[in-house]
Design a protein around this motif. Sequence first.
Motif, PDB file in Angstrom:
ATOM      1  N   ALA A  14      -1.033   5.104  -1.420  1.00  0.00           N
ATOM      2  CA  ALA A  14      -0.955   3.806  -1.260  1.00  0.00           C
ATOM      3  C   ALA A  14       0.338   3.347  -1.979  1.00  0.00           C
ATOM      4  O   ALA A  14       0.509   3.882  -3.154  1.00  0.00           O
ATOM      5  CB  ALA A  14      -1.913   2.966  -1.574  1.00  0.00           C
ATOM      6  N   ILE A  15       1.147   2.556  -1.284  1.00  0.00           N
ATOM      7  CA  ILE A  15       2.310   1.948  -1.893  1.00  0.00           C
ATOM      8  C   ILE A  15       2.145   0.505  -2.139  1.00  0.00           C
ATOM      9  O   ILE A  15       1.732   0.031  -1.185  1.00  0.00           O
ATOM     10  CB  ILE A  15       3.442   2.131  -1.253  1.00  0.00           C
TER      11      ILE A  15
ATOM     12  N   GLN B 137     -10.998   4.618   7.633  1.00  0.00           N
ATOM     13  CA  GLN B 137     -10.067   5.094   6.629  1.00  0.00           C
ATOM     14  C   GLN B 137      -8.529   5.339   6.964  1.00  0.00           C
ATOM     15  O   GLN B 137      -8.408   5.615   8.131  1.00  0.00           O
ATOM     16  CB  GLN B 137     -10.657   6.209   5.626  1.00  0.00           C
ATOM     17  N   TYR B 138      -7.606   5.273   6.067  1.00  0.00           N
ATOM     18  CA  TYR B 138      -6.153   5.495   6.535  1.00  0.00           C
ATOM     19  C   TYR B 138      -5.398   6.495   5.736  1.00  0.00           C
ATOM     20  O   TYR B 138      -5.729   6.700   4.519  1.00  0.00           O
ATOM     21  CB  TYR B 138      -5.458   3.912   6.331  1.00  0.00           C
ATOM     22  N   ASP B 139      -4.405   7.048   6.357  1.00  0.00           N
ATOM     23  CA  ASP B 139      -3.715   8.061   5.622  1.00  0.00           C
ATOM     24  C   ASP B 139      -2.813   7.430   4.493  1.00  0.00           C
ATOM     25  O   ASP B 139      -2.372   8.008   3.394  1.00  0.00           O
ATOM     26  CB  ASP B 139      -3.029   8.720   6.627  1.00  0.00           C
ATOM     27  N   PHE B 140      -2.225   6.412   4.869  1.00  0.00           N
ATOM     28  CA  PHE B 140      -1.317   5.564   4.221  1.00  0.00           C
ATOM     29  C   PHE B 140      -1.579   4.036   4.168  1.00  0.00           C
ATOM     30  O   PHE B 140      -1.807   3.364   5.137  1.00  0.00           O
ATOM     31  CB  PHE B 140       0.196   5.741   4.754  1.00  0.00           C
ATOM     32  N   ILE B 141      -1.761   3.446   2.969  1.00  0.00           N
ATOM     33  CA  ILE B 141      -1.885   2.047   2.847  1.00  0.00           C
ATOM     34  C   ILE B 141      -0.626   1.266   2.100  1.00  0.00           C
ATOM     35  O   ILE B 141       0.020   1.808   1.006  1.00  0.00           O
ATOM     36  CB  ILE B 141      -2.969   1.607   2.083  1.00  0.00           C
ATOM     37  N   PHE B 142      -0.138   0.345   2.874  1.00  0.00           N
ATOM     38  CA  PHE B 142       1.107  -0.310   2.310  1.00  0.00           C
ATOM     39  C   PHE B 142       0.512  -1.579   1.798  1.00  0.00           C
ATOM     40  O   PHE B 142      -0.144  -2.477   2.515  1.00  0.00           O
ATOM     41  CB  PHE B 142       2.302  -0.513   3.344  1.00  0.00           C
TER      42      PHE B 142
ATOM     43  N   LYS C 239      -1.865   7.081  10.217  1.00  0.00           N
ATOM     44  CA  LYS C 239      -2.691   6.248  10.574  1.00  0.00           C
ATOM     45  C   LYS C 239      -2.494   5.211   9.308  1.00  0.00           C
ATOM     46  O   LYS C 239      -2.817   5.512   7.953  1.00  0.00           O
ATOM     47  CB  LYS C 239      -4.226   6.347  10.573  1.00  0.00           C
ATOM     48  N   VAL C 240      -2.083   4.043   9.527  1.00  0.00           N
ATOM     49  CA  VAL C 240      -1.472   2.881   8.290  1.00  0.00           C
ATOM     50  C   VAL C 240      -2.496   1.851   8.374  1.00  0.00           C
ATOM     51  O   VAL C 240      -2.528   1.128   9.481  1.00  0.00           O
ATOM     52  CB  VAL C 240      -0.091   2.770   8.432  1.00  0.00           C
ATOM     53  N   LEU C 241      -2.650   1.218   7.031  1.00  0.00           N
ATOM     54  CA  LEU C 241      -3.076  -0.068   7.007  1.00  0.00           C
ATOM     55  C   LEU C 241      -1.869  -1.030   6.068  1.00  0.00           C
ATOM     56  O   LEU C 241      -1.493  -0.459   5.191  1.00  0.00           O
ATOM     57  CB  LEU C 241      -4.474   0.032   6.221  1.00  0.00           C
ATOM     58  N   ASP C 242      -1.452  -2.171   6.683  1.00  0.00           N
ATOM     59  CA  ASP C 242      -0.451  -2.748   5.814  1.00  0.00           C
ATOM     60  C   ASP C 242      -1.022  -4.292   5.680  1.00  0.00           C
ATOM     61  O   ASP C 242      -1.688  -5.193   6.405  1.00  0.00           O
ATOM     62  CB  ASP C 242       0.544  -3.088   6.830  1.00  0.00           C
ATOM     63  N   ILE C 243      -1.439  -4.300   4.050  1.00  0.00           N
ATOM     64  CA  ILE C 243      -1.995  -5.436   3.620  1.00  0.00           C
ATOM     65  C   ILE C 243      -1.235  -6.571   3.230  1.00  0.00           C
ATOM     66  O   ILE C 243      -0.235  -6.255   2.653  1.00  0.00           O
ATOM     67  CB  ILE C 243      -2.861  -5.017   2.220  1.00  0.00           C
ATOM     68  N   GLY C 244      -1.571  -7.613   3.741  1.00  0.00           N
ATOM     69  CA  GLY C 244      -0.704  -8.959   3.531  1.00  0.00           C
ATOM     70  C   GLY C 244       0.511  -8.858   4.433  1.00  0.00           C
ATOM     71  O   GLY C 244       1.568  -9.556   4.094  1.00  0.00           O
TER      72      GLY C 244
END
Length: 228
Positions: free
Chosen positions: A144-145, A111-116, A47-52
């Motif tokens: 997060a990366i 909430q997310y497993d991974f945030i980019f 489950k991913v959140l991609d910011i910007g």
Amino acid sequence: MYDWKKNTNDPMDPTAHAEMSKYLLSRLFGYECSRIELIQQFAANKKVLDIGAGEHDPKYFSENWEHQHIASAAQHCTGLDLEQHLVDHYNSKGFNFICMDATSAENTGEQYDFIFCGDVIEHTNSPVDLVLFIKRHLKPGGSAILTTPNPFSNFMRKWQSQTGHEFFQANLEHTCWITATTMNEICRRAKVSLHGIHLNKSVIDVRNKEAGFPIDLLIPEFIFEIRH
């Protein structure tokens, strides 16, 4: 992250600087794939959140669009952008976008497993607030990366020499440059772990062959991994 404040109040303390170098070197992780393949590995079945994710302008929407590659690897992917017109555009294309300021106290409610967060931190008014936003939205055990251009790289120096400008100029929306030590300080203030600095294995190989060679010269961008 390395908490230099535990040993001194002097940010120029030579011992603290030596310990910082040791810590950063211990956090290097080499990868042998492309940048986007590395990000896809982190996002795979998560489950991913991609910011910007909006990329400034809809013209960047193409088959090589970074968010599209991330979304294809993820189990579920949400794009976040500050500009409503970009959010509307990508939602109309079938993607899942929300409009939100990632340096605010707002919350997506999930909430997310991974945030980019690709090449965003250098645009913000407050890098610490951005990392705090990421921290709130990470699941326990998540990561997060954050990527950001490296101003000290040979690539940047060459690019600047070709522009002919008297002053170094990059994206005119940048508010700051982030390096390994400044990222460590951002993480210290946000109380998160600077878990890793990911770079192509070839850079590590050069460093191992030529002791003392500045790694910064070889890295066009930093790829930072942070965790709780």
